[in-house]
Design a protein around this motif. Structure first.
Motif, mmCIF file in Angstrom:
data_model
loop_
_atom_site.group_PDB
_atom_site.id
_atom_site.type_symbol
_atom_site.label_atom_id
_atom_site.label_comp_id
_atom_site.label_asym_id
_atom_site.label_seq_id
_atom_site.Cartn_x
_atom_site.Cartn_y
_atom_site.Cartn_z
ATOM 1 N N ASP A 204 0.954 -1.164 -0.086
ATOM 2 C CA ASP A 204 -0.079 -0.095 0.011
ATOM 3 C C ASP A 204 1.017 1.380 -0.148
ATOM 4 N N ASP A 205 1.615 1.311 -0.904
ATOM 5 C CA ASP A 205 2.474 2.547 -1.019
ATOM 6 C C ASP A 205 2.364 3.629 -2.128
ATOM 7 N N GLY A 206 1.179 3.361 -2.755
ATOM 8 C CA GLY A 206 0.762 4.300 -3.851
ATOM 9 C C GLY A 206 1.693 4.155 -4.968
ATOM 10 N N HIS A 207 2.096 3.185 -5.009
ATOM 11 C CA HIS A 207 3.203 2.881 -6.541
ATOM 12 C C HIS A 207 4.358 3.948 -6.610
ATOM 13 N N LYS A 208 4.863 4.577 -5.657
ATOM 14 C CA LYS A 208 5.764 5.573 -5.668
ATOM 15 C C LYS A 208 6.965 5.022 -6.042
ATOM 16 N N GLY A 209 7.295 4.052 -5.831
ATOM 17 C CA GLY A 209 8.679 3.326 -6.585
ATOM 18 C C GLY A 209 8.842 3.131 -7.921
ATOM 19 N N GLU A 210 7.306 2.694 -8.537
ATOM 20 C CA GLU A 210 7.089 2.603 -9.702
ATOM 21 C C GLU A 210 6.929 3.791 -10.734
ATOM 22 N N ARG A 211 6.471 4.828 -9.824
ATOM 23 C CA ARG A 211 6.438 6.095 -10.502
ATOM 24 C C ARG A 211 7.712 6.641 -10.534
ATOM 25 N N GLU A 293 -7.481 8.847 -18.063
ATOM 26 C CA GLU A 293 -7.672 7.340 -16.884
ATOM 27 C C GLU A 293 -6.423 7.030 -16.472
ATOM 28 N N GLN A 294 -5.473 7.097 -17.337
ATOM 29 C CA GLN A 294 -4.102 6.395 -16.948
ATOM 30 C C GLN A 294 -3.503 7.407 -16.058
ATOM 31 N N SER A 295 -3.832 8.702 -16.023
ATOM 32 C CA SER A 295 -2.713 9.735 -15.523
ATOM 33 C C SER A 295 -2.696 9.593 -14.117
ATOM 34 N N ASP A 296 -1.534 10.442 -13.464
ATOM 35 C CA ASP A 296 -1.419 10.357 -11.947
ATOM 36 C C ASP A 296 -1.670 11.875 -11.624
ATOM 37 N N ILE A 297 -1.663 12.911 -12.612
ATOM 38 C CA ILE A 297 -2.176 14.366 -12.340
ATOM 39 C C ILE A 297 -2.888 14.606 -13.741
ATOM 40 N N GLU A 361 4.079 31.353 -12.171
ATOM 41 C CA GLU A 361 4.952 31.056 -11.137
ATOM 42 C C GLU A 361 4.011 30.325 -10.179
ATOM 43 N N ALA A 362 3.106 30.779 -9.650
ATOM 44 C CA ALA A 362 2.052 30.323 -8.687
ATOM 45 C C ALA A 362 1.835 28.653 -9.114
ATOM 46 N N PHE A 363 1.479 28.894 -10.273
ATOM 47 C CA PHE A 363 1.161 27.438 -10.921
ATOM 48 C C PHE A 363 2.216 26.372 -10.838
ATOM 49 N N MET A 364 3.485 26.758 -11.189
ATOM 50 C CA MET A 364 4.559 26.140 -11.290
ATOM 51 C C MET A 364 4.720 25.330 -9.745
ATOM 52 N N GLN A 365 4.612 26.464 -8.943
ATOM 53 C CA GLN A 365 5.010 25.915 -7.445
ATOM 54 C C GLN A 365 3.888 25.069 -6.985
ATOM 55 N N GLY A 366 2.635 25.221 -7.509
ATOM 56 C CA GLY A 366 1.607 24.024 -7.111
ATOM 57 C C GLY A 366 1.791 22.705 -7.800
ATOM 58 N N LEU A 367 2.169 22.761 -9.105
ATOM 59 C CA LEU A 367 2.368 21.655 -9.775
ATOM 60 C C LEU A 367 3.840 20.745 -9.193
ATOM 61 N N LYS A 368 4.722 21.613 -8.693
ATOM 62 C CA LYS A 368 5.957 20.941 -8.128
ATOM 63 C C LYS A 368 5.529 20.245 -6.729
ATOM 64 N N ARG A 369 4.739 20.865 -5.978
ATOM 65 C CA ARG A 369 4.000 20.358 -4.717
ATOM 66 C C ARG A 369 3.259 18.921 -5.030
ATOM 67 N N GLU A 370 2.437 19.029 -6.009
ATOM 68 C CA GLU A 370 1.801 17.909 -6.319
ATOM 69 C C GLU A 370 2.683 16.746 -6.774
ATOM 70 N N VAL A 371 3.865 16.936 -7.694
ATOM 71 C CA VAL A 371 4.665 15.852 -8.074
ATOM 72 C C VAL A 371 5.321 15.743 -6.772
ATOM 73 N N GLU A 372 5.921 16.497 -5.967
ATOM 74 C CA GLU A 372 6.767 16.049 -4.667
ATOM 75 C C GLU A 372 5.666 15.169 -3.861
ATOM 76 N N LYS A 373 4.687 15.418 -3.590
ATOM 77 C CA LYS A 373 3.672 14.723 -2.715
ATOM 78 C C LYS A 373 3.702 13.264 -3.430
ATOM 79 N N ARG A 374 3.363 13.193 -4.428
ATOM 80 C CA ARG A 374 3.380 11.621 -5.136
ATOM 81 C C ARG A 374 4.589 11.035 -5.351
ATOM 82 N N MET A 375 5.713 11.531 -5.139
ATOM 83 C CA MET A 375 6.859 11.006 -5.790
ATOM 84 C C MET A 375 7.800 11.025 -4.682
#
Length: 448
Positions: A204-211, A293-297, A361-375
């Motif tokens: 139950d790791d959210g598939h982080k390693g595979e991502r 359907e296959q996407s992470d974000i 710039e605000a959008f990029m910071q938000g995108l980076k947060r979402e990426v970091e949260k999942r990875m």
């Protein structure tokens, strides 16, 4: 059979490394270097190399000798460090090809020999393959941990726990007349129950390693002419997609691979979503929904001039993994309404203008947060392959059957544990895994 290959990259370079492994490696070294005895292991020496048949100089370079079993493959290994010109390398390889009992290596054959000789388990060899293919910092770190044996040690430890528990049951079966502690099943059950929890949490790791290994999938969605291709070009810092005022320009799925905060991310531009009688555009829209359907974000784009009314047309695209991007803020005439929108926006909603750069710039910071949260790379070793996940689930199924066996038959309980241990052993190669070895080692390049 002794094998050889160019282990450094092909093409012109300052230095090329040619590696040999096998029983005749030392003999080949003596003949090429013109020496009478083998050198001190792991000590570099500079010499002229000559063709043993013609005596013609091949190159002036270094050699190192690694005696078995203290080498990468566990066999005698020799490395020649020569100049990396194409003619030099070709001449050296030609000379090696004329030795009896020496042949070119197949892809992954050096690593296969290391595995066969017990120098690394199967998870470590997969980690090495991932390291060779690593393109980002996170991939490098994860691959090094796996190559270092952390994942293999984890699985082997679980396997040993099962085998240890199984020994109690086997003893009770084989030596029923001897003095064996009573209620063996009661002693074993807590051990297996605790192990069941560990494996379940690991799965139950959210598939982080595979991502991290394969890359996070970020798909851009929205109606035609909303700015999806412009966003794709902005993120990739180059003109990947055609930008036009004509609707339906993007008809296929476009991809670009990025490094965001050291994590691998694939950005996917898709066809504009609308009803279309054009067969080609309709196929592009079908593929866009499939990738969604296959996407992470999901980055779901809408026109800032018509928000929140525009949200009704894209509502079916928005889920908990969505970032809403309101483009064309530079065209909003009611600035007070826009300022209210910015002030009251939700966490994952970003008003921007790809034309003026406002809000990006605000959008990029938000995108980076979402990426970091999942990875985020966890402290514990992560699952990196589908075959690991399948084997762990198989093992977990057998442990489930053990824990929920109403009969209490020791033979059946012992068999469940045996099958659970065998499933774990398939991951590291502790049991016969001949059917998957060719697949694993086919990922390597020649020379490794």
């Amino acid at each position: 059979m002794t094998i050889y290959a160019l282990s450094s990259g092909k093409g012109r370079a300052g230095v090329a490394v040619i590696r040999l492994s096998g029983t005749r490696a030392g003999e080949v070294l003596l003949k090429l270097a013109g020496k009478s005895r083998l050198p001190v292991p792991r000590e570099a020496k500079l010499t002229w190399f000559r063709d043993p048949e013609s005596g013609v100089r091949l190159d002036h370079g270094l050699f190192l000798y690694f005696n078995a079993p203290h080498s990468f493959t566990g066999e005698d290994v020799v490395e020649f460090h020569i100049h990396g010109g194409r003619a030099v390398v070709a001449g050296f390889l030609e000379a090696l090809s004329r030795f009896d009992g020496v042949r070119p290596a197949e892809p992954g054959e050096f690593t296969r020999r290391a595995f066969d000789n017990g120098k690394m388990d199967l998870t470590a060899t997969e980690g090495l393959a991932d390291l060779l293919n690593a393109e980002t910092e996170a991939q490098r770190r994860q691959a090094l941990r796996q190559m270092d044996g952390q994942l293999g040690k984890l699985y082997d430890g679980w396997r040993r726990e099962i085998i240890s528990a199984m020994a109690y049951l086997e003893a009770d079966i084989d030596f029923a007349d001897e003095e064996i502690p009573e209620d063996v099943t009661g002693r074993v059950r807590p051990i297996i129950s605790a192990l069941h929890v560990k494996i379940s949490e690991h799965l139950d790791d959210g598939h982080k390693g595979e991502r991290i290994r394969d890359g996070l999938q970020v798909v851009i969605l929205g109606e035609p002419n909303i700015g999806k291709s412009s966003l794709m070009n902005y993120l990739s810092r180059r003109d990947v997609a055609i930008v036009s005022d004509i609707e339906g320009t993007t008809r296929d799925v476009l991809e670009v691979h990025l490094d965001i905060l050291g994590f691998p991310v694939t950005i996917v531009d898709t066809a504009g979503l609308r009803e279309s009688g054009d067969k080609i555009e309709a196929e592009g829209i079908r593929r866009a929904r499939e990738r969604a359907e296959q996407s992470d974000i999901r980055i779901v784009m809408a026109d800032a001039r018509y928000w929140p009314e525009a949200g009704e047309t894209i509502a079916d695209l928005i889920n908990r993994d969505s970032i809403i991007l309101l483009n064309k803020t530079d065209l909003v005439q009611d600035r007070q309404r826009l300022e209210s929108l910015i002030r009251d926006k939700s966490e994952n909603l970003y008003p921007v203008s790809l034309n003026s750069g406002e809000g990006l710039e605000a959008f990029m910071q938000g995108l980076k947060r979402e990426v970091e949260k999942r990875m985020d790379l966890a402290e514990a070793p992560s699952l990196t392959r589908t075959r690991h996940r399948k084997a762990l689930r198989d093992s977990l199924d057998h442990l489930d059957r053990f824990l929920n066996n109403p009969s209490g038959e020791l033979e059946l309980l012992a068999e469940d544990l045996r099958l659970a241990a065998r499933a774990l052993g398939r991951i590291t190669g502790a049991v016969d895994v001949e059917d998957i070895l060719d697949v694993v080692f086919s990922e390597f390049c020649i020379g490794k």
